[in-house]
Design a protein around this motif. Structure first.
Motif, PDB file in Angstrom:
ATOM      1  N   LEU A  18       0.848  -1.181   0.000  1.00 15.12           N
ATOM      2  CA  LEU A  18       0.000   0.000   0.000  1.00 15.12           C
ATOM      3  C   LEU A  18       0.886   1.234   0.000  1.00 15.12           C
ATOM      4  N   LEU A 136      -8.212  -4.663  -0.731  1.00 11.20           N
ATOM      5  CA  LEU A 136      -7.654  -4.331   0.581  1.00 11.20           C
ATOM      6  C   LEU A 136      -7.301  -5.584   1.377  1.00 11.20           C
ATOM      7  N   VAL A 139      -3.679  -6.683   0.867  1.00  6.95           N
ATOM      8  CA  VAL A 139      -2.562  -5.826   1.288  1.00  6.95           C
ATOM      9  C   VAL A 139      -1.961  -6.363   2.575  1.00  6.95           C
ATOM     10  N   SER A 140      -0.625  -6.527   2.564  1.00 12.73           N
ATOM     11  CA  SER A 140       0.030  -7.060   3.754  1.00 12.73           C
ATOM     12  C   SER A 140       1.153  -6.161   4.250  1.00 12.73           C
ATOM     13  N   ASP A 141       1.465  -5.096   3.527  1.00  9.25           N
ATOM     14  CA  ASP A 141       2.533  -4.214   4.010  1.00  9.25           C
ATOM     15  C   ASP A 141       2.395  -2.860   3.325  1.00  9.25           C
ATOM     16  N   GLN A 142       3.155  -1.892   3.838  1.00  9.25           N
ATOM     17  CA  GLN A 142       3.059  -0.540   3.312  1.00  9.25           C
ATOM     18  C   GLN A 142       4.427  -0.047   2.873  1.00  9.25           C
ATOM     19  N   ARG A 144       6.971   3.080   2.520  1.00  5.08           N
ATOM     20  CA  ARG A 144       7.193   4.329   3.240  1.00  5.08           C
ATOM     21  C   ARG A 144       7.084   5.506   2.280  1.00  5.08           C
TER      22      ARG A 144
ATOM     23  N   LYS B 136      10.076  -9.931   8.498  1.00  5.22           N
ATOM     24  CA  LYS B 136       8.991  -8.951   8.606  1.00  5.22           C
ATOM     25  C   LYS B 136       8.525  -8.915  10.056  1.00  5.22           C
ATOM     26  N   LEU B 140       2.536  -7.048  11.749  1.00  7.45           N
ATOM     27  CA  LEU B 140       1.874  -6.659  10.499  1.00  7.45           C
ATOM     28  C   LEU B 140       0.672  -7.550  10.205  1.00  7.45           C
ATOM     29  N   PHE B 145      -4.965  -2.176   7.420  1.00 10.02           N
ATOM     30  CA  PHE B 145      -4.401  -1.139   6.549  1.00 10.02           C
ATOM     31  C   PHE B 145      -5.511  -0.243   6.013  1.00 10.02           C
ATOM     32  N   ALA B 147      -2.432   2.013   7.714  1.00 13.92           N
ATOM     33  CA  ALA B 147      -2.013   2.391   9.064  1.00 13.92           C
ATOM     34  C   ALA B 147      -1.019   3.540   8.941  1.00 13.92           C
ATOM     35  N   LEU B 150       2.691   3.865  10.250  1.00 12.30           N
ATOM     36  CA  LEU B 150       3.756   2.972   9.814  1.00 12.30           C
ATOM     37  C   LEU B 150       4.518   3.495   8.601  1.00 12.30           C
TER      38      LEU B 150
END
Lengths: 194, 183
Positions: A18, A136, A139-142, A144, B136, B140, B145, B147, B150
């Motif tokens: 994301l 959505l 989605v497992s991570d973002q 930066r 990881k 998480l 999300f 979020a 983060l």
């Protein structure tokens, strides 16, 4: 061995990332996002193996451009037919489709080879933070953000504004700027001094 | 590279040959030559000068010398894996025949092919196969999300607001003290 097959699936599983484009420069964001689409952040990356990830970009209507790029930055297009040339400044493109500027900046960042359209199909752009649930849930991570987001004056509470430290008081005859921009700027008269 | 006519394969070695002991994979070599024609001259020289030394140094290799009439000379090498290699020694001087024979002797007998990769391992990685969830943060998995806390950009330098607040904090204390002392 059956587990080897499963390990292979796990190593090549696509991650969904994301990215929040609110108050972010689209061109710098493209630099951040494209390696994830190509899979270059993975230790197993190889140009011949298809290891790119999905990136979901939200809040593209709130992207920020430096200086007066909204007015001066121009997107060009040509249909290929005579007279098919057209161009539009960034604010106009953004007005027509709020995801378009982000899409074009990522598209121009990717090298123009056969992989480009496939990579672009793994880029999911949304003008606001409303994402379909089927996207959505993946989605497992973002990712930066590329630049820090400053807090606007209207986001501070009234207490915080009144209690903000003052170094000095303005003189009584000081005229504060009313935040009005003069549309026509007069050319200052030239004064000749001896 | 991507040609179906040229065979391609991965790097391989014959049963880890040479790790414990070395077994010469060349089992038999046949030197075909003509006794009369000039194209076999170098091959005949080789047989006269060097062949006996070669057989003494390589007792594991059978050497056949086979005269053929009015034909171009050639070497046929037969390997432990059952393959044959054939090298024409037409018009070659004795030194060059010597080099080709050495080449055939030191080969594993496997076919020369395009290598798809220059490395190969049959043993899986000790540390395990990489996967996207390695290293990881486990929290998480429970995060919903988006979020925002983060993914904010990291800033090492202070913002102007921070600097003003810091400066004001110092000044406030100092000014109060100085004011009270003056009074």
């Amino acid at each position: 061995m059956a587990t080897q097959r499963v390990l292979q699936w796990r190593a090549f599983a696509r991650t969904w990332w994301l990215y929040d484009a609110a108050n972010q420069c689209p061109f710098v964001s493209a630099y951040r996002v494209v390696p994830y689409l190509q899979g270059k952040h993975k230790p197993i990356f190889h140009p011949l193996s298809d290891v790119g990830d999905h990136v979901v970009v939200i809040n593209t209507k709130d992207i920020a451009m430096q200086a007066d790029y909204w007015r001066t930055f121009t997107f060009f297009h040509h249909t290929g037919y005579p007279g098919g040339f057209s161009k539009a400044s960034a604010w106009r493109v953004h007005e027509i489709d709020p995801t378009r500027v982000m899409q074009l900046s990522v598209y121009s960042r990717i090298k123009g080879n056969l992989l480009r359209k496939g990579l672009m199909r793994r880029l999911h752009l949304f003008p606001d933070d409303k994402i379909p649930d089927e996207i959505l849930e993946n989605v497992s991570d973002q990712i930066r953000q590329v630049q820090p987001v400053a807090k606007r004056l209207d986001q501070y509470s009234e207490e915080e504004v009144t209690e903000f430290p003052k170094f000095f008081d303005w003189p009584e005859d000081f005229v504060k700027d009313g935040y009005k921009r003069h549309m026509t700027r007069k050319k200052p008269k030239r004064r000749y001094t001896v | 590279m991507s040609n179906r006519a040229i065979p391609n394969a991965f790097v391989k070695n014959v049963l880890q040959n040479g790790l414990g002991r070395y077994i010469c994979q060349l089992q038999r070599v046949t030197l075909n030559f003509c006794k009369a024609t000039p194209s076999s001259l170098g091959t005949r020289d080789f047989i006269e000068k060097y062949l006996v030394d070669f057989t003494r140094e390589n007792p594991g290799t059978v050497v056949y010398v086979k005269p053929i009439r009015n034909r171009a000379p050639f070497l046929v090498a037969e390997y432990l894996n059952g393959r044959q290699e054939r090298v024409s020694t037409k018009d070659m001087p004795a030194d060059e025949v010597c080099k080709w024979l050495e080449h055939l002797r030191t080969r594993s007998g496997a076919q020369i092919v395009n290598l798809r990769k220059e490395w190969l391992t049959n043993t899986p990685s000790t540390q395990g196969v990489w996967h996207p969830f390695l290293n990881k943060n486990p929290s998480l998995a429970g995060t919903s999300f988006p979020a925002p806390e983060l993914y904010g950009a990291k800033t090492e330098s202070k913002s102007a607001t921070d600097m003003v607040l810091e400066e004001a904090g110092v000044k406030k204390v100092g000014s109060v003290d100085s004011a009270s002392s003056k009074e």
